[in-house]
Design a protein around this motif. Sequence first.
Motif, PDB file in Angstrom:
ATOM      1  N   ALA A 207     -22.440  -6.464 -54.339  1.00  0.00           N
ATOM      2  CA  ALA A 207     -21.334  -6.767 -53.436  1.00  0.00           C
ATOM      3  C   ALA A 207     -20.018  -6.905 -54.206  1.00  0.00           C
ATOM      4  CB  ALA A 207     -21.636  -8.048 -52.667  1.00  0.00           C
ATOM      5  N   ARG A 208     -20.095  -7.494 -55.387  1.00  0.00           N
ATOM      6  CA  ARG A 208     -18.892  -7.647 -56.208  1.00  0.00           C
ATOM      7  C   ARG A 208     -18.376  -6.285 -56.669  1.00  0.00           C
ATOM      8  NH1 ARG A 208     -18.651  -9.184 -62.038  1.00  0.00           N
ATOM      9  NH2 ARG A 208     -16.514  -9.813 -62.486  1.00  0.00           N
ATOM     10  N   MET A 209     -19.280  -5.380 -56.985  1.00  0.00           N
ATOM     11  CA  MET A 209     -18.878  -4.039 -57.408  1.00  0.00           C
ATOM     12  C   MET A 209     -18.202  -3.287 -56.263  1.00  0.00           C
ATOM     13  SD  MET A 209     -22.382  -3.457 -59.573  1.00  0.00           S
ATOM     14  CE  MET A 209     -22.135  -1.914 -60.440  1.00  0.00           C
ATOM     15  N   LEU A 210     -18.747  -3.432 -55.064  1.00  0.00           N
ATOM     16  CA  LEU A 210     -18.110  -2.809 -53.903  1.00  0.00           C
ATOM     17  C   LEU A 210     -16.744  -3.424 -53.637  1.00  0.00           C
ATOM     18  CD1 LEU A 210     -21.042  -2.423 -51.350  1.00  0.00           C
ATOM     19  CD2 LEU A 210     -19.822  -0.588 -52.539  1.00  0.00           C
ATOM     20  N   ALA A 211     -16.659  -4.744 -53.756  1.00  0.00           N
ATOM     21  CA  ALA A 211     -15.392  -5.428 -53.507  1.00  0.00           C
ATOM     22  C   ALA A 211     -14.325  -5.015 -54.508  1.00  0.00           C
ATOM     23  CB  ALA A 211     -15.597  -6.943 -53.553  1.00  0.00           C
ATOM     24  N   ALA A 212     -14.762  -4.588 -55.695  1.00  0.00           N
ATOM     25  CA  ALA A 212     -13.810  -4.121 -56.706  1.00  0.00           C
ATOM     26  C   ALA A 212     -13.295  -2.723 -56.404  1.00  0.00           C
ATOM     27  CB  ALA A 212     -14.466  -4.145 -58.085  1.00  0.00           C
ATOM     28  N   GLY A 213     -13.815  -2.104 -55.334  1.00  0.00           N
ATOM     29  CA  GLY A 213     -13.352  -0.786 -54.931  1.00  0.00           C
ATOM     30  C   GLY A 213     -14.153   0.364 -55.476  1.00  0.00           C
ATOM     31  N   TRP A 214     -15.346   0.074 -56.017  1.00  0.00           N
ATOM     32  CA  TRP A 214     -16.148   1.162 -56.570  1.00  0.00           C
ATOM     33  C   TRP A 214     -16.596   2.081 -55.444  1.00  0.00           C
ATOM     34  CZ3 TRP A 214     -16.045   3.032 -61.055  1.00  0.00           C
ATOM     35  CH2 TRP A 214     -17.031   3.885 -61.532  1.00  0.00           C
ATOM     36  N   ASP A 216     -18.902   4.542 -55.215  1.00  0.00           N
ATOM     37  CA  ASP A 216     -20.260   5.068 -55.114  1.00  0.00           C
ATOM     38  C   ASP A 216     -21.153   4.080 -54.352  1.00  0.00           C
ATOM     39  OD1 ASP A 216     -22.572   6.478 -55.332  1.00  0.00           O
ATOM     40  OD2 ASP A 216     -22.672   6.454 -57.515  1.00  0.00           O
ATOM     41  N   GLU A 217     -20.884   3.961 -53.062  1.00  0.00           N
ATOM     42  CA  GLU A 217     -21.626   3.005 -52.235  1.00  0.00           C
ATOM     43  C   GLU A 217     -23.101   3.398 -52.130  1.00  0.00           C
ATOM     44  OE1 GLU A 217     -19.784   2.383 -48.475  1.00  0.00           O
ATOM     45  OE2 GLU A 217     -17.752   2.274 -49.326  1.00  0.00           O
ATOM     46  N   ARG A 218     -23.381   4.691 -52.123  1.00  0.00           N
ATOM     47  CA  ARG A 218     -24.766   5.139 -51.959  1.00  0.00           C
ATOM     48  C   ARG A 218     -25.648   4.652 -53.108  1.00  0.00           C
ATOM     49  NH1 ARG A 218     -26.792  11.456 -51.528  1.00  0.00           N
ATOM     50  NH2 ARG A 218     -28.963  11.007 -50.940  1.00  0.00           N
ATOM     51  N   SER A 219     -25.176   4.799 -54.342  1.00  0.00           N
ATOM     52  CA  SER A 219     -25.970   4.369 -55.491  1.00  0.00           C
ATOM     53  C   SER A 219     -26.133   2.857 -55.525  1.00  0.00           C
ATOM     54  CB  SER A 219     -25.325   4.860 -56.789  1.00  0.00           C
ATOM     55  OG  SER A 219     -25.356   6.271 -56.868  1.00  0.00           O
ATOM     56  N   LEU A 220     -25.058   2.142 -55.240  1.00  0.00           N
ATOM     57  CA  LEU A 220     -25.150   0.686 -55.225  1.00  0.00           C
ATOM     58  C   LEU A 220     -26.132   0.204 -54.165  1.00  0.00           C
ATOM     59  CD1 LEU A 220     -21.405  -0.351 -55.674  1.00  0.00           C
ATOM     60  CD2 LEU A 220     -23.218  -0.376 -57.390  1.00  0.00           C
ATOM     61  N   GLY A 221     -26.098   0.841 -53.014  1.00  0.00           N
ATOM     62  CA  GLY A 221     -27.025   0.463 -51.957  1.00  0.00           C
ATOM     63  C   GLY A 221     -28.458   0.754 -52.331  1.00  0.00           C
ATOM     64  N   ALA A 222     -28.715   1.958 -52.835  1.00  0.00           N
ATOM     65  CA  ALA A 222     -30.085   2.376 -53.140  1.00  0.00           C
ATOM     66  C   ALA A 222     -30.702   1.583 -54.272  1.00  0.00           C
ATOM     67  CB  ALA A 222     -30.097   3.859 -53.489  1.00  0.00           C
ATOM     68  N   ALA A 223     -29.865   1.087 -55.202  1.00  0.00           N
ATOM     69  CA  ALA A 223     -30.386   0.371 -56.359  1.00  0.00           C
ATOM     70  C   ALA A 223     -30.362  -1.143 -56.186  1.00  0.00           C
ATOM     71  CB  ALA A 223     -29.588   0.750 -57.604  1.00  0.00           C
ATOM     72  N   LEU A 224     -29.283  -1.686 -55.605  1.00  0.00           N
ATOM     73  CA  LEU A 224     -29.059  -3.123 -55.656  1.00  0.00           C
ATOM     74  C   LEU A 224     -29.069  -3.827 -54.304  1.00  0.00           C
ATOM     75  CD1 LEU A 224     -26.120  -3.159 -58.255  1.00  0.00           C
ATOM     76  CD2 LEU A 224     -28.583  -3.330 -58.699  1.00  0.00           C
ATOM     77  N   LEU A 225     -28.497  -3.212 -53.296  1.00  0.00           N
ATOM     78  CA  LEU A 225     -28.289  -3.909 -52.028  1.00  0.00           C
ATOM     79  C   LEU A 225     -29.448  -3.735 -51.059  1.00  0.00           C
ATOM     80  CD1 LEU A 225     -24.531  -3.000 -51.632  1.00  0.00           C
ATOM     81  CD2 LEU A 225     -25.477  -5.184 -52.372  1.00  0.00           C
ATOM     82  N   ASP A 226     -29.979  -2.554 -50.990  1.00  0.00           N
ATOM     83  CA  ASP A 226     -31.129  -2.263 -50.123  1.00  0.00           C
ATOM     84  C   ASP A 226     -31.988  -1.223 -50.831  1.00  0.00           C
ATOM     85  OD1 ASP A 226     -32.862  -2.180 -47.983  1.00  0.00           O
ATOM     86  OD2 ASP A 226     -31.586  -0.877 -46.767  1.00  0.00           O
ATOM     87  N   PRO A 227     -32.712  -1.637 -51.884  1.00  0.00           N
ATOM     88  CA  PRO A 227     -33.415  -0.677 -52.737  1.00  0.00           C
ATOM     89  C   PRO A 227     -34.345   0.245 -51.957  1.00  0.00           C
ATOM     90  CG  PRO A 227     -33.395  -2.836 -53.775  1.00  0.00           C
ATOM     91  CD  PRO A 227     -32.853  -3.024 -52.389  1.00  0.00           C
ATOM     92  N   VAL A 228     -34.259   1.524 -52.259  1.00  0.00           N
ATOM     93  CA  VAL A 228     -35.050   2.526 -51.554  1.00  0.00           C
ATOM     94  C   VAL A 228     -36.368   2.758 -52.286  1.00  0.00           C
ATOM     95  CG1 VAL A 228     -32.973   3.649 -50.693  1.00  0.00           C
ATOM     96  CG2 VAL A 228     -34.044   4.483 -52.785  1.00  0.00           C
TER      97      VAL A 228
END
Length: 246
Positions: A207-214, A216-228
């Motif tokens: 969430a902090r990485m997204l808030a920083a404006g990164w 690549d939401e897809r990679s962050l989601g798949a790895a950290l926020l909602d792991p696939v």
Amino acid sequence: MRVLAVYDIHGNVEALEAVLADPRAAGADVVLVGGDAVPGPFAAETLDRLEAIRVPVRWLRGNGEREVAEAVGAPAPRPEDLAAVTAALTAAQLNHERALALGGLPLTVELDGVLYCHASPRRDDEMLTRLSPPERWAAALGGAGAALVVGGHTHQADDRRAGPVRFVNAGSVGLPYEGHADARWLWVEDGVPSPRATAYDAARAGARMLAAGWPDERSLGAALLDPVDPAVVTRIFEELARAQGA
């Protein structure tokens, strides 16, 4: 020799801090940074933390480091080219000298008889997955000249034989595609690899990485926020490798 191998951090400094604070990571003689410490949203902080480690640090060039170096002075990337966009964002975080130096890091490092690379001993972006056929593994590792090769790049831990060569993928500290978000790393003591995973608040880090404006939401989601499911990612990477003619 005791080697702490950390791969594919991708600017996730919170994951890196968690690994370095893990008691099982204490007492290393050398820290091996196996490539793709960048790009990432907190690239400067990640490099600062690695450079502050009190034991010797050996660095490898991943495709990420190469792409960040290539972004210095390059024309603005196309918005749809996410790899180029993230490389340019990271290069902008770093001064030109620091970003360019990343491109000059070595492709391989040998420590205590173990050969470390990012993707393969011959390329920093070669895609070797859990589904890759034996002949691709043999071609990539045939000239390694070492009984044990350690790599990363796919963000998925692995351990296999390719003829006389054992290949161990250290997994990813910052963006693991494992179905859970624990930071993956490797401890190699006297040439014997032991995979490790460290739990931390990965959802907060993402969430902090997204808030920083990164972007690549897809990679962050798949790895950290909602792991696939990791098998889904493996299939995607294997299809990519085949499309590239690997």
